[in-house]
Design an enzyme around this catalytic site. Structure first.
Site, PDB file in Angstrom:
ATOM      1  N   PRO A  36      41.198  90.282  81.787  1.00 49.06           N
ATOM      2  CA  PRO A  36      42.654  90.316  81.924  1.00 49.06           C
ATOM      3  C   PRO A  36      43.171  90.119  83.342  1.00 49.06           C
ATOM      4  O   PRO A  36      42.604  90.661  84.295  1.00 49.06           O
ATOM      5  CB  PRO A  36      43.036  91.706  81.400  1.00 49.06           C
ATOM      6  CG  PRO A  36      41.777  92.489  81.386  1.00 49.06           C
ATOM      7  CD  PRO A  36      40.662  91.514  81.199  1.00 49.06           C
ATOM      8  N   ASN A  37      44.231  89.351  83.414  1.00 47.28           N
ATOM      9  CA  ASN A  37      44.986  89.060  84.655  1.00 47.28           C
ATOM     10  C   ASN A  37      44.280  88.100  85.600  1.00 47.28           C
ATOM     11  O   ASN A  37      44.858  87.684  86.604  1.00 47.28           O
ATOM     12  CB  ASN A  37      45.350  90.367  85.400  1.00 47.28           C
ATOM     13  CG  ASN A  37      46.161  91.299  84.527  1.00 47.28           C
ATOM     14  OD1 ASN A  37      47.196  90.900  84.022  1.00 47.28           O
ATOM     15  ND2 ASN A  37      45.685  92.510  84.315  1.00 47.28           N
ATOM     16  N   ARG A  72      48.059  86.229  92.313  1.00 45.78           N
ATOM     17  CA  ARG A  72      48.023  87.675  92.077  1.00 45.78           C
ATOM     18  C   ARG A  72      47.362  88.382  93.260  1.00 45.78           C
ATOM     19  O   ARG A  72      46.185  88.101  93.573  1.00 45.78           O
ATOM     20  CB  ARG A  72      47.182  87.909  90.825  1.00 45.78           C
ATOM     21  CG  ARG A  72      46.834  89.346  90.577  1.00 45.78           C
ATOM     22  CD  ARG A  72      45.723  89.495  89.538  1.00 45.78           C
ATOM     23  NE  ARG A  72      45.474  90.903  89.298  1.00 45.78           N
ATOM     24  CZ  ARG A  72      44.336  91.388  88.836  1.00 45.78           C
ATOM     25  NH1 ARG A  72      43.325  90.587  88.532  1.00 45.78           N
ATOM     26  NH2 ARG A  72      44.187  92.678  88.660  1.00 45.78           N
ATOM     27  N   TYR A  97      42.386  89.459  96.225  1.00 44.72           N
ATOM     28  CA  TYR A  97      41.599  88.545  95.393  1.00 44.72           C
ATOM     29  C   TYR A  97      41.443  87.134  95.969  1.00 44.72           C
ATOM     30  O   TYR A  97      40.683  86.334  95.425  1.00 44.72           O
ATOM     31  CB  TYR A  97      42.202  88.470  93.987  1.00 44.72           C
ATOM     32  CG  TYR A  97      42.193  89.806  93.279  1.00 44.72           C
ATOM     33  CD1 TYR A  97      40.990  90.465  93.031  1.00 44.72           C
ATOM     34  CD2 TYR A  97      43.371  90.422  92.874  1.00 44.72           C
ATOM     35  CE1 TYR A  97      40.972  91.697  92.397  1.00 44.72           C
ATOM     36  CE2 TYR A  97      43.369  91.644  92.236  1.00 44.72           C
ATOM     37  CZ  TYR A  97      42.167  92.287  92.005  1.00 44.72           C
ATOM     38  OH  TYR A  97      42.146  93.506  91.382  1.00 44.72           O
ATOM     39  N   ASN A 117      33.296  89.135  84.336  1.00 45.44           N
ATOM     40  CA  ASN A 117      34.249  89.921  85.119  1.00 45.44           C
ATOM     41  C   ASN A 117      35.218  90.514  84.104  1.00 45.44           C
ATOM     42  O   ASN A 117      36.160  89.854  83.654  1.00 45.44           O
ATOM     43  CB  ASN A 117      34.989  89.060  86.149  1.00 45.44           C
ATOM     44  CG  ASN A 117      35.866  89.907  87.066  1.00 45.44           C
ATOM     45  OD1 ASN A 117      36.154  91.064  86.746  1.00 45.44           O
ATOM     46  ND2 ASN A 117      36.301  89.335  88.177  1.00 45.44           N
ATOM     47  N   ALA A 139      40.065  95.001  84.585  1.00 39.59           N
ATOM     48  CA  ALA A 139      40.378  96.425  84.408  1.00 39.59           C
ATOM     49  C   ALA A 139      39.594  97.064  83.255  1.00 39.59           C
ATOM     50  O   ALA A 139      39.331  98.279  83.274  1.00 39.59           O
ATOM     51  CB  ALA A 139      41.871  96.622  84.201  1.00 39.59           C
ATOM     52  N   GLU A 154      27.418  91.771  85.611  1.00 33.13           N
ATOM     53  CA  GLU A 154      28.786  92.205  85.938  1.00 33.13           C
ATOM     54  C   GLU A 154      29.162  91.641  87.310  1.00 33.13           C
ATOM     55  O   GLU A 154      28.379  91.763  88.257  1.00 33.13           O
ATOM     56  CB  GLU A 154      28.811  93.742  85.977  1.00 33.13           C
ATOM     57  CG  GLU A 154      30.114  94.330  86.441  1.00 33.13           C
ATOM     58  CD  GLU A 154      30.037  95.860  86.641  1.00 33.13           C
ATOM     59  OE1 GLU A 154      28.917  96.419  86.663  1.00 33.13           O
ATOM     60  OE2 GLU A 154      31.112  96.467  86.784  1.00 33.13           O
ATOM     61  N   HIS A 169      32.546  91.112  90.261  1.00 36.76           N
ATOM     62  CA  HIS A 169      33.918  91.379  90.691  1.00 36.76           C
ATOM     63  C   HIS A 169      34.185  90.635  91.986  1.00 36.76           C
ATOM     64  O   HIS A 169      33.291  90.551  92.858  1.00 36.76           O
ATOM     65  CB  HIS A 169      34.154  92.875  90.914  1.00 36.76           C
ATOM     66  CG  HIS A 169      33.906  93.694  89.696  1.00 36.76           C
ATOM     67  ND1 HIS A 169      34.804  93.738  88.655  1.00 36.76           N
ATOM     68  CD2 HIS A 169      32.848  94.448  89.328  1.00 36.76           C
ATOM     69  CE1 HIS A 169      34.309  94.505  87.695  1.00 36.76           C
ATOM     70  NE2 HIS A 169      33.119  94.949  88.075  1.00 36.76           N
ATOM     71  N   ARG A 176      37.998 100.642  96.679  1.00 40.24           N
ATOM     72  CA  ARG A 176      39.453 100.468  96.619  1.00 40.24           C
ATOM     73  C   ARG A 176      40.168 101.795  96.448  1.00 40.24           C
ATOM     74  O   ARG A 176      39.569 102.807  96.091  1.00 40.24           O
ATOM     75  CB  ARG A 176      39.804  99.454  95.522  1.00 40.24           C
ATOM     76  CG  ARG A 176      39.407  98.044  96.021  1.00 40.24           C
ATOM     77  CD  ARG A 176      39.715  96.971  95.062  1.00 40.24           C
ATOM     78  NE  ARG A 176      41.120  96.927  94.693  1.00 40.24           N
ATOM     79  CZ  ARG A 176      41.588  96.139  93.743  1.00 40.24           C
ATOM     80  NH1 ARG A 176      40.764  95.328  93.105  1.00 40.24           N
ATOM     81  NH2 ARG A 176      42.866  96.138  93.438  1.00 40.24           N
TER      82      ARG A 176
HETATM   83  C1  DQA Z   1      38.310  93.038  89.479  1.00 35.06           C
HETATM   84  C2  DQA Z   1      38.419  94.507  89.918  1.00 35.06           C
HETATM   85  C3  DQA Z   1      39.102  95.351  88.851  1.00 35.06           C
HETATM   86  O1  DQA Z   1      39.220  96.701  89.300  1.00 35.06           O
HETATM   87  C4  DQA Z   1      40.497  94.825  88.577  1.00 35.06           C
HETATM   88  O2  DQA Z   1      41.078  95.539  87.509  1.00 35.06           O
HETATM   89  C5  DQA Z   1      40.537  93.357  88.336  1.00 35.06           C
HETATM   90  C6  DQA Z   1      39.674  92.482  89.098  1.00 35.06           C
HETATM   91  C7  DQA Z   1      37.715  92.138  90.589  1.00 35.06           C
HETATM   92  O3  DQA Z   1      37.277  91.042  90.278  1.00 35.06           O
HETATM   93  O4  DQA Z   1      37.726  92.526  91.772  1.00 35.06           O
HETATM   94  O5  DQA Z   1      41.367  92.876  87.568  1.00 35.06           O
HETATM   95  O6  DQA Z   1      37.443  92.970  88.361  1.00 35.06           O
END
Ligand code: DQA
Length: 145
Positions: free
Chosen positions: A9-10, A17, A22, A74, A77, A98, A100, A107
């Site tokens: 998501p997102n 964003r 990011y 990835n 959240a 996994e 990120h 963070r």
């Molecule tokens: C993320 C880190 C997560 O905490 C966050 O909710 C994201 C992006 C990252 O790629 O740094 O949406 O997965």
């Protein structure tokens, strides 16, 4: 070798964003760079993005039924609270890495400090933006030899 790359998501909003966290690359940029990096290694990377937990679970099942050699995930959240995604990773055969872009463990928001999917994954790469994804490609390549 075939790897499914799932962004949660997102992440479709990358490039606009929270760019201080990011970066400025769009999701398309990241997908293209990972695909181009993997190609000479003989690896086909198939990218997907979804904002929906159930679709991410269906994609993990898809990787399993298609006998893919690995998954780069990835979960965004969902990383921090989706036991359904944890269960899906445990249920499937392809190894899941996994990744990120940021390093959630350092963070500000406390909820980011826990990954509930980590124990189900074979490895985690975080905090190195696109290099987290490229490290996952290298890891899965070695994992499969
Ligand atoms: C993320 C880190 C997560 O905490 C966050 O909710 C994201 C992006 C990252 O790629 O740094 O949406 O997965």
């Amino acid at each position: 070798m075939r790897i499914l790359m799932i962004n949660g998501p997102n992440l479709n909003l990358l490039g606009e964003r929270e760019t201080a966290i990011y970066g400025h690359k769009t999701l398309k940029d990241i997908e293209r760079e990972v695909i181009d990096y993997a190609k000479p290694l003989g690896i086909d990377v198939i990218p997907y993005q979804s904002n929906l937990e159930g679709i991410i679970i269906d994609l993990l099942h898809y990787a399993h039924h298609e006998n893919m050699d690995g998954v780069i995930l990835n979960a965004a959240a969902y990383t921090h609270y989706s036991y359904a995604i944890y269960d899906a990773i445990k249920a499937i055969t392809p190894p899941v890495v996994e990744v990120h872009l940021s390093d959630p463990s350092t963070r500000e928001e406390a909820f980011r400090h826990t990954s509930v999917i980590k124990e189900a994954c074979v490895e985690t790469f975080q905090g190195n933006h696109i290099d987290s994804y490229l490290a996952a490609v290298d890891f899965l390549e070695k994992h499969n030899v």
